[in-house]
Write a protein that holds these residues in place. Sequence first.
Motif, PDB file in Angstrom:
ATOM      1  N   GLU A   1      -7.604  11.379   4.768  1.00 48.46           N
ATOM      2  CA  GLU A   1      -7.234   9.976   4.668  1.00 48.46           C
ATOM      3  C   GLU A   1      -8.228   9.199   3.812  1.00 48.46           C
ATOM      4  OE1 GLU A   1      -5.641   6.282   4.776  1.00 48.46           O
ATOM      5  OE2 GLU A   1      -4.685   8.210   5.191  1.00 48.46           O
ATOM      6  N   GLN A   2      -9.515   9.487   3.977  1.00 49.50           N
ATOM      7  CA  GLN A   2     -10.529   8.797   3.178  1.00 49.50           C
ATOM      8  C   GLN A   2     -10.418   9.161   1.695  1.00 49.50           C
ATOM      9  OE1 GLN A   2     -14.606   8.436   5.254  1.00 49.50           O
ATOM     10  NE2 GLN A   2     -13.601  10.071   6.401  1.00 49.50           N
ATOM     11  N   LEU A   3     -10.166  10.420   1.402  1.00 51.83           N
ATOM     12  CA  LEU A   3     -10.007  10.834   0.012  1.00 51.83           C
ATOM     13  C   LEU A   3      -8.787  10.168  -0.623  1.00 51.83           C
ATOM     14  CD1 LEU A   3     -10.815  14.650   0.306  1.00 51.83           C
ATOM     15  CD2 LEU A   3     -12.100  12.985  -1.059  1.00 51.83           C
ATOM     16  N   LEU A   4      -7.692  10.139   0.107  1.00 49.56           N
ATOM     17  CA  LEU A   4      -6.482   9.494  -0.414  1.00 49.56           C
ATOM     18  C   LEU A   4      -6.701   8.003  -0.646  1.00 49.56           C
ATOM     19  CD1 LEU A   4      -3.778  11.261   1.781  1.00 49.56           C
ATOM     20  CD2 LEU A   4      -4.226  11.634  -0.648  1.00 49.56           C
TER      21      LEU A   4
ATOM     22  N   GLY B   1     -17.953   0.923  -8.881  1.00 49.60           N
ATOM     23  CA  GLY B   1     -17.117   2.016  -9.354  1.00 49.60           C
ATOM     24  C   GLY B   1     -15.669   1.620  -9.558  1.00 49.60           C
ATOM     25  N   GLN B   2     -15.115   0.851  -8.642  1.00 53.06           N
ATOM     26  CA  GLN B   2     -13.716   0.451  -8.777  1.00 53.06           C
ATOM     27  C   GLN B   2     -13.516  -0.424 -10.003  1.00 53.06           C
ATOM     28  OE1 GLN B   2     -11.848  -0.959  -5.134  1.00 53.06           O
ATOM     29  NE2 GLN B   2     -13.282   0.237  -3.904  1.00 53.06           N
ATOM     30  N   GLU B   3     -14.478  -1.301 -10.254  1.00 53.70           N
ATOM     31  CA  GLU B   3     -14.392  -2.159 -11.430  1.00 53.70           C
ATOM     32  C   GLU B   3     -14.515  -1.328 -12.704  1.00 53.70           C
ATOM     33  OE1 GLU B   3     -15.563  -4.482  -7.928  1.00 53.70           O
ATOM     34  OE2 GLU B   3     -16.339  -2.628  -8.823  1.00 53.70           O
TER      35      GLU B   3
ATOM     36  N   ASP C   1      -7.888   3.377  -4.214  1.00 51.96           N
ATOM     37  CA  ASP C   1      -8.782   2.254  -4.518  1.00 51.96           C
ATOM     38  C   ASP C   1      -9.329   2.332  -5.942  1.00 51.96           C
ATOM     39  OD1 ASP C   1      -8.390   1.339  -1.944  1.00 51.96           O
ATOM     40  OD2 ASP C   1     -10.286   2.134  -1.171  1.00 51.96           O
ATOM     41  N   TYR C   2      -9.629   3.545  -6.384  1.00 53.66           N
ATOM     42  CA  TYR C   2     -10.197   3.731  -7.722  1.00 53.66           C
ATOM     43  C   TYR C   2      -9.114   3.970  -8.777  1.00 53.66           C
ATOM     44  CZ  TYR C   2     -15.020   4.024  -6.016  1.00 53.66           C
ATOM     45  OH  TYR C   2     -16.254   3.744  -5.470  1.00 53.66           O
TER      46      TYR C   2
ATOM     47  N   MET D   1       0.842  -1.199   0.000  1.00 55.25           N
ATOM     48  CA  MET D   1       0.000   0.000   0.000  1.00 55.25           C
ATOM     49  C   MET D   1       0.874   1.244   0.000  1.00 55.25           C
ATOM     50  SD  MET D   1      -2.996   1.129   2.712  1.00 55.25           S
ATOM     51  CE  MET D   1      -4.018  -0.246   2.197  1.00 55.25           C
ATOM     52  N   LEU D   2       0.433   2.264  -0.763  1.00 53.50           N
ATOM     53  CA  LEU D   2       1.193   3.500  -0.820  1.00 53.50           C
ATOM     54  C   LEU D   2       1.114   4.247   0.499  1.00 53.50           C
ATOM     55  CD1 LEU D   2       0.041   4.832  -4.306  1.00 53.50           C
ATOM     56  CD2 LEU D   2       2.168   3.664  -3.767  1.00 53.50           C
ATOM     57  N   SER D   3       2.153   4.986   0.797  1.00 55.91           N
ATOM     58  CA  SER D   3       2.104   5.850   1.973  1.00 55.91           C
ATOM     59  C   SER D   3       1.286   7.087   1.649  1.00 55.91           C
ATOM     60  CB  SER D   3       3.519   6.287   2.369  1.00 55.91           C
ATOM     61  OG  SER D   3       4.050   7.167   1.397  1.00 55.91           O
ATOM     62  N   ILE D   4       0.823   7.794   2.691  1.00 51.90           N
ATOM     63  CA  ILE D   4       0.052   9.018   2.480  1.00 51.90           C
ATOM     64  C   ILE D   4       0.875  10.023   1.698  1.00 51.90           C
ATOM     65  CG2 ILE D   4      -0.863  11.037   3.670  1.00 51.90           C
ATOM     66  CD1 ILE D   4      -2.028   9.259   5.737  1.00 51.90           C
ATOM     67  N   ASP D   5       2.155  10.137   1.983  1.00 50.23           N
ATOM     68  CA  ASP D   5       2.992  11.115   1.291  1.00 50.23           C
ATOM     69  C   ASP D   5       2.997  10.862  -0.209  1.00 50.23           C
ATOM     70  OD1 ASP D   5       3.586  12.388   3.628  1.00 50.23           O
ATOM     71  OD2 ASP D   5       5.497  11.342   3.927  1.00 50.23           O
ATOM     72  N   ASN D   6       3.034   9.571  -0.606  1.00 50.56           N
ATOM     73  CA  ASN D   6       3.085   9.249  -2.020  1.00 50.56           C
ATOM     74  C   ASN D   6       1.728   9.384  -2.703  1.00 50.56           C
ATOM     75  OD1 ASN D   6       5.809   8.689  -2.004  1.00 50.56           O
ATOM     76  ND2 ASN D   6       5.522   6.530  -1.504  1.00 50.56           N
ATOM     77  N   ARG D   7       0.653   9.488  -1.903  1.00 50.15           N
ATOM     78  CA  ARG D   7      -0.679   9.613  -2.480  1.00 50.15           C
ATOM     79  C   ARG D   7      -1.181  11.044  -2.483  1.00 50.15           C
ATOM     80  NH1 ARG D   7      -4.379   6.324   1.123  1.00 50.15           N
ATOM     81  NH2 ARG D   7      -2.834   6.743   2.721  1.00 50.15           N
ATOM     82  N   SER D   8      -0.500  11.960  -1.794  1.00 52.75           N
ATOM     83  CA  SER D   8      -1.059  13.274  -1.519  1.00 52.75           C
ATOM     84  C   SER D   8      -1.028  14.233  -2.699  1.00 52.75           C
ATOM     85  CB  SER D   8      -0.322  13.914  -0.337  1.00 52.75           C
ATOM     86  OG  SER D   8       1.049  14.046  -0.628  1.00 52.75           O
ATOM     87  N   HIS D   9      -0.512  13.776  -3.860  1.00 53.25           N
ATOM     88  CA  HIS D   9      -0.473  14.642  -5.027  1.00 53.25           C
ATOM     89  C   HIS D   9      -1.818  14.692  -5.749  1.00 53.25           C
ATOM     90  CE1 HIS D   9       0.166  10.600  -6.602  1.00 53.25           C
ATOM     91  NE2 HIS D   9      -0.311  11.043  -7.750  1.00 53.25           N
ATOM     92  N   ILE D  10      -2.813  13.986  -5.280  1.00 59.85           N
ATOM     93  CA  ILE D  10      -4.101  13.927  -5.964  1.00 59.85           C
ATOM     94  C   ILE D  10      -4.718  15.316  -6.076  1.00 59.85           C
ATOM     95  CG2 ILE D  10      -5.558  13.545  -3.920  1.00 59.85           C
ATOM     96  CD1 ILE D  10      -6.962  11.341  -5.637  1.00 59.85           C
ATOM     97  N   LYS D  11      -5.328  15.604  -7.231  1.00 63.14           N
ATOM     98  CA  LYS D  11      -5.968  16.896  -7.456  1.00 63.14           C
ATOM     99  C   LYS D  11      -7.410  16.860  -6.967  1.00 63.14           C
ATOM    100  CE  LYS D  11      -5.356  18.774 -11.487  1.00 63.14           C
ATOM    101  NZ  LYS D  11      -5.291  18.904 -12.977  1.00 63.14           N
ATOM    102  N   LEU D  12      -7.878  17.989  -6.438  1.00 64.77           N
ATOM    103  CA  LEU D  12      -9.238  18.088  -5.926  1.00 64.77           C
ATOM    104  C   LEU D  12     -10.000  19.175  -6.670  1.00 64.77           C
ATOM    105  CD1 LEU D  12      -8.584  17.867  -2.080  1.00 64.77           C
ATOM    106  CD2 LEU D  12      -9.146  16.004  -3.656  1.00 64.77           C
ATOM    107  N   GLY D  13     -11.260  18.901  -6.956  1.00 69.23           N
ATOM    108  CA  GLY D  13     -12.138  19.865  -7.595  1.00 69.23           C
ATOM    109  C   GLY D  13     -13.492  19.878  -6.911  1.00 69.23           C
ATOM    110  N   ILE D  14     -14.431  20.625  -7.492  1.00 67.07           N
ATOM    111  CA  ILE D  14     -15.751  20.820  -6.904  1.00 67.07           C
ATOM    112  C   ILE D  14     -16.818  20.320  -7.858  1.00 67.07           C
ATOM    113  CG2 ILE D  14     -17.323  22.491  -5.852  1.00 67.07           C
ATOM    114  CD1 ILE D  14     -14.518  22.462  -4.567  1.00 67.07           C
TER     115      ILE D  14
END
Length: 346
Positions: free
Chosen positions: A303-306, A206-208, A311-312, A1-14
């Motif tokens: 944490e849930q968003l990451l 959704g994941q599938e 997961d997706y 599993m990736l660490s939080i640091d390696n996952r935190s680059h995810i972009k967020l929108g509205i």
Amino acid sequence: MLSIDNRSHIKLGILDQVYVSEGRSAAEALQEATRLAQETEKLGYSRYWVSEHHSMPALAFSSPEVLVAHLAAATSRIRVGSGGIMLPHYSAYKVAENFRLLEALHPGRIDLGLGRAPGGMPLATRALQQDKYVDVNKYPNQVLDLIGYLHEAMPAGHRFEKLLAVPSIPTAPEIWLLGSSGESARIAAQLGTSYAFAEFFGTPGGQEATKYYNEHFERNGLLEERPRSMIAVLAICAETEEEANRLSKSSDLLFLGIRTGMEMPYLPSVQTAIEYPYTDIDLLAIEQIRQRRLIGTPAQVKEQLLQMGQDYNVGEILINSPIHDPQARIRSYELIADAFGMHTTI
């Protein structure tokens, strides 16, 4: 599993459905949406999308292309788009004209999200399609026509090969296919478009769907060279878990009404939601609804968003936050932005 640091680059929108809050008008809801777009732009969010739904009194609008024009004019950097245009209702040519104009007015900032769902009850669909024959199975062909119009690249021999969707401009909106099923993912992969899954609908699979899209993506020479997918989630954040749960009671009652066929004409206040006479079955339904919601403190929501991003297997997440109090809603987005260390501008 990736660490939080390696996952935190995810972009967020509205994703904003622009709910009319109890005690306020549709005009006020639209003013709140404008302010939210401006504030979230300052916070560093990547996109601001608005949806298409018809004949729903709890929502302040039904024409995303009109609202996109307004919001893009009220901001300067954030991408603004439809989440999405329900294409089977319309002519691909007219949609291309609308969005080429938006792109000409705001180059590099317009997204064209497309869906094949009706976006309303059957009566609204009949009115939208009055005197028309609509075959939803032709949706992929509509998407291809739209791509051709936007890029002035209609295929040779097409009956509209020489038709121009004005204005003629060097750039085009980003095209995203939206869906809550594996079929939408299959179409997006086959046509080579970007893909967004409506996770907040609560539909399983959704994941599938995103996995299928990423693995079966076929390059379209006019669009992205590689697969690009994202999800839309419902998230509510506050300084304390107790406050986040309190704010979430409005959306609990709203979505309970949608599930039970007792749709509310507004987003209820927290007080209305607290005082509602729930049955045991209602409370069980709310518990099930909450399982697909991200509710909590900044650290918990982050944490849930990451985790969902991992997961997706997506690089971007749109956040939908139906909160009755407009200040608390802005604050929810602020807390999430701070948790991710997003860049804030004046």
